[in-house]
Design an enzyme around this catalytic site. Structure first.
Site, PDB file in Angstrom:
ATOM      1  N   THR A  46       0.868  -1.164   0.000  1.00  0.00           N
ATOM      2  CA  THR A  46       0.000   0.000   0.000  1.00  0.00           C
ATOM      3  C   THR A  46       0.904   1.212   0.000  1.00  0.00           C
ATOM      4  O   THR A  46       1.919   1.246   0.700  1.00  0.00           O
ATOM      5  CB  THR A  46      -1.030  -0.013   1.156  1.00  0.00           C
ATOM      6  N   CYS A  56      -4.139   7.391   7.179  1.00  0.00           N
ATOM      7  CA  CYS A  56      -4.652   6.014   7.132  1.00  0.00           C
ATOM      8  C   CYS A  56      -3.669   5.071   7.830  1.00  0.00           C
ATOM      9  O   CYS A  56      -2.503   5.402   8.012  1.00  0.00           O
ATOM     10  CB  CYS A  56      -4.834   5.562   5.693  1.00  0.00           C
ATOM     11  N   HIS A  66      -6.109  -1.489   4.386  1.00  0.00           N
ATOM     12  CA  HIS A  66      -5.809  -0.058   4.325  1.00  0.00           C
ATOM     13  C   HIS A  66      -7.012   0.677   4.924  1.00  0.00           C
ATOM     14  O   HIS A  66      -8.014   0.896   4.255  1.00  0.00           O
ATOM     15  CB  HIS A  66      -5.577   0.356   2.874  1.00  0.00           C
TER      16      HIS A  66
END
Length: 166
Positions: free
Chosen positions: A28, A34, A51
């Protein structure tokens, strides 16, 4: 949610998760506030990367995607791992992300979403009985993550820093 059974690299997008059974690299890119929740059963070689965008579904406009929020993503990922044969008693977690981005745009004393995401992920994992064995969280810089499921290693690259292996 996707289950992978190959040695390819797959990118996990915001609000999504992928479970890999024995092979593959899950990545990711560009984490800010996040949090990447990385789960691994070393006995079976099953890993997952979620995520997570928000700490709770109560803060989300869309409620149909459990992977968006910590309080729903962690149970969903663990269920998918169990369905692939993972033993949840062996699963361990790593957390990456939760940076404070654009702090100067928030009123003084406001809780930062990155910090709230980290706390919610830790609580979800604690509730599920999953130990956190490593983390690179907080700060003010973005990060990218690569999880080599065959090896069980997580590599984190932060802006302006050397790579870290968890």
């Amino acid at each position: 949610m996707t289950v992978v059974r190959s040695a390819q690299q797959l990118v996990v997008h915001m609000g999504d998760f992928i479970v890999a059974d024995g092979a593959g690299v899950l990545a990711t890119l560009g984490l800010g506030s996040c949090v990447a929740v990385l789960l691994y059963d070393p006995g079976k070689g099953i890993g997952a990367l979620a995520h997570v965008l928000l700490p709770s579904q109560a803060l989300s406009r869309g409620r149909s995607n459990p992977a968006r929020c910590a309080d729903t993503a962690i149970p969903a990922v663990l269920a998918a791992m169990r369905a692939e044969g993972a033993n949840l008693a062996r699963v361990e977690a790593r957390l990456v992300g939760g940076a404070t981005m654009f702090a100067d745009l928030l009123p003084a004393g406001s809780p930062h979403i990155g910090e709230r995401n980290v706390l919610a992920c830790r609580e979800g994992l604690r509730t599920a009985g999953i130990p956190v064995v490593g983390e690179v969280v907080g700060g003010t810089v973005g990060r990218s993550v690569w999880f080599d499921v065959a090896r069980g290693t997580v590599t984190v690259r932060s802006v302006g820093s050397d790579a870290q292996v968890l």
